[in-house]
Scaffold this active site. Structure first.
Site, PDB file in Angstrom:
ATOM      1  N   ASP A 313       0.863  -1.186   0.000  1.00 56.17           N
ATOM      2  CA  ASP A 313       0.000   0.000   0.000  1.00 56.17           C
ATOM      3  C   ASP A 313       0.896   1.231   0.000  1.00 56.17           C
ATOM      4  OD1 ASP A 313      -2.228   1.606   0.053  1.00 56.17           O
ATOM      5  OD2 ASP A 313      -2.715   1.245   2.158  1.00 56.17           O
ATOM      6  N   HIS A 314       0.336   2.349  -0.417  1.00 60.70           N
ATOM      7  CA  HIS A 314       1.056   3.613  -0.430  1.00 60.70           C
ATOM      8  C   HIS A 314       0.783   4.371   0.872  1.00 60.70           C
ATOM      9  CE1 HIS A 314       0.501   3.458  -5.067  1.00 60.70           C
ATOM     10  NE2 HIS A 314       1.695   2.987  -4.747  1.00 60.70           N
ATOM     11  N   VAL A 456      -4.814   4.239   0.459  1.00 62.33           N
ATOM     12  CA  VAL A 456      -5.859   3.223   0.244  1.00 62.33           C
ATOM     13  C   VAL A 456      -5.713   2.570  -1.132  1.00 62.33           C
ATOM     14  CG1 VAL A 456      -8.266   2.684   0.716  1.00 62.33           C
ATOM     15  CG2 VAL A 456      -7.326   4.823   1.554  1.00 62.33           C
ATOM     16  N   HIS A 457      -4.547   1.970  -1.348  1.00 63.21           N
ATOM     17  CA  HIS A 457      -4.259   1.294  -2.611  1.00 63.21           C
ATOM     18  C   HIS A 457      -3.725  -0.112  -2.329  1.00 63.21           C
ATOM     19  CE1 HIS A 457      -3.548   5.620  -4.238  1.00 63.21           C
ATOM     20  NE2 HIS A 457      -4.815   5.272  -4.348  1.00 63.21           N
ATOM     21  N   MET A 458      -4.475  -0.918  -1.593  1.00 66.63           N
ATOM     22  CA  MET A 458      -4.001  -2.242  -1.206  1.00 66.63           C
ATOM     23  C   MET A 458      -3.903  -3.168  -2.422  1.00 66.63           C
ATOM     24  SD  MET A 458      -5.795  -0.637   1.262  1.00 66.63           S
ATOM     25  CE  MET A 458      -7.470  -1.231   1.110  1.00 66.63           C
TER      26      MET A 458
END
Length: 519
Positions: A313-314, A456-458
């Site tokens: 994630d970021h 929120v980039h899982m």
């Protein structure tokens, strides 16, 4: 429909496919597969489905200028440790020490609640995939599918102009707010290039963000792809139906079991439930790490240690400032521009690994999100029990790798320099977070740890890779190792996180996997 979705008999049309999850990937899969009249498609979504985006209940979904906390969320949180602090920004922090993990529970999924950032993966992103064994996912192979998604008037050899998803950029002659232009000017004053296309060849510098929105309406996969497929006799959408597990005959997937206990049968099952939902469903179905399944008394269908592992994630933080309300003027649209840059500084040849995104939500306030888009840290997802209603255990593990913290802290320090530029002088006042007392890198690093958040980039919890690799869950076509008739097609199969928000990359995966399934 030509047959009942509960029937164990094969579809009269020849082939029945159940797609679990109507998000960024699932809506694309359902739309593209149902273009073939011989494929009967059943799309199962846990949240509501708004056929009419003007429905008052869909206000949060419709409004492209509202993002983050919405009324259509799974309510997940991460187990990340966050140090106690009194110095945290207000935005996106509900309770100190609690890290919310947003996940859209509605058709369109994340694309129905996100900030509509339409950045594409870079060629270097795809080179990394190839380097991890995804040799079929070269830049030349995926570019046509990225082009197939977009309707981007900027045109040129790199862009599609006839896709289902409109892409919009704010420009000086088309609604770019003076403050947002000043931010671009300030970045240029600090040595950053200015670019008209952040999806262009370099993908470095300051410019207008490509956005999948039209007239303030979020152009999600539901509003675009699913809408195009509605009315087809071979497509059924079942909303408000949460899936428990995949139904197997031996190692062959033959359908799904809903939380209600109802069984739906199919020739093939595609999990598009996202990087949290897909590994959780696999584990409840008997596909996953042996120790997890044994501890919960779940019969093993396929022992795959990689299920739920390697989560990427970021991480990001929200720098906050006082702003001159009169100079700032109109606050909407809240997000128009961004900077893509390297933690090595504007003169560095290092690959870009940071984003800085200014946005305005309230009068007298400015937020600049600073995100690390080349993280090394990895987390995990696991189920706590066999109960599908119990939320899974999530560990984003943000900034566990010390280099991640070092580079994000460098990004915060550089954004301070940009904000101090003459172009922004009349707009921006005192720094509220981290604050003027947070000066040296050690103090900045401590503040970042106390206020760490997620872009929120899982991704990558069901990574593609060759059978036998300890982290591999699916092949390059999404087929789950050790099973038949079961695929995962969503962000969870990315071998490693791309350096951009993941929505368009996820849709590209679905476009390509749908094409493979139709061959």
């Amino acid at each position: 429909m030509t047959t009942n979705v509960n029937s164990p008999q094969q579809s009269a049309s020849g082939r029945r496919v159940i797609v679990v999850g109507g998000g960024s990937a699932g809506c694309v899969m359902a739309s593209r597969l149902s273009e073939d009249p011989s494929i009967e498609v059943v799309l199962v979504e846990a949240g509501p489905d708004y056929e009419d985006i003007e429905d008052p209940a869909a206000a949060n979904v419709r409004n492209a200028w509202l993002f983050g906390f919405t009324s259509h969320d799974w309510g997940y949180v991460s187990d990340d440790h966050i140090p106690e602090s009194t110095n945290t920004p207000d935005f996106a922090i509900v309770e100190q020490g609690v890290l919310p993990v947003f996940a859209g529970k509605v058709t369109g999924g994340g694309s129905s609640v996100n900030a509509t950032n339409a950045l594409q993966p870079t060629k270097l992103d795809m080179d990394r995939w190839v380097g991890l064994g995804a040799t079929d996912w070269t830049w030349d192979e995926v570019l046509p599918y990225l082009q197939k998604i977009e309707n981007d008037p900027i045109g040129g050899e790199r862009h599609g102009t006839e896709g289902l998803v409109p892409v919009h950029r704010w420009t000086a002659d088309n609604g770019l707010r003076p403050f947002m232009q000043a931010f671009i000017d300030a970045c240029a004053e600090k040595g950053h290039p200015v670019t008209a296309d952040l999806n262009g060849d370099s993908q470095r510098g300051a410019g207008s963000v490509p956005l999948n929105q039209r007239d303030g309406v979020r152009q999600s996969s539901a509003v675009t792809y699913l809408k195009a497929a509605r009315g087809r006799p071979n497509l059924t959408v079942l909303d408000d139906q949460q899936v428990d597990r995949v139904l197997f005959d031996g190692t062959r997937a033959i359908g799904i079991v809903l939380v209600s206990g109802e069984e739906l049968f199919a020739d093939e099952v595609v999990l598009s439930a996202g990087s949290i939902g897909s590994p959780a469903i696999l584990m409840r179905s008997g596909v996953g790490p042996k120790h997890v399944l044994d501890d919960l008394g779940i019969d093993i269908v396929s022992e795959l240690d990689g299920v739920g592992q390697k989560l990427g994630d970021h991480p990001l933080v929200y720098m906050t400032y006082e702003a001159d309300a009169d100079a700032m003027g109109e606050l909407l649209p809240p997000l128009q521009t961004m900077l893509v840059f390297s933690s090595g500084g504007p003169g560095s040849d290092l690959e870009p690994d940071l984003h800085a995104i200014p946005f305005t939500l309230e009068p007298g306030s400015l937020i600049i999100a600073v995100g690390l888009v080349r993280p090394y840290s990895m987390g995990s997802v696991s189920i706590r029990s066999r109960d599908p209603l119990e939320k899974p255990q999530i560990l984003l593990n943000l900034m566990h790798h010390p280099d991640d913290l070092k580079r994000l802290a460098a990004g915060v320090a550089h954004v301070r320099e940009i904000v101090a530029s003459p172009s922004l002088e009349k707009y921006v006042g005192a720094e509220l977070w981290p604050g003027p007392d947070v000066v040296d890198r050690g103090d900045i690093s401590r503040a970042v740890l106390e206020a760490k958040n997620t872009y929120v980039h899982m991704v990558s919890t069901c990574s593609m890779g060759d059978p036998g690799l300890p982290w591999a869950v699916v092949g390059q076509d999404g087929a789950v190792h050790g099973t038949q008739g079961l695929r995962v097609v969503d962000a969870s199969i990315m071998p490693v996180i791309p350096s951009v928000p993941t929505n368009f990359t996820t849709m590209m995966i679905a476009e390509r996997c749908a094409a493979l399934m139709r061959r």
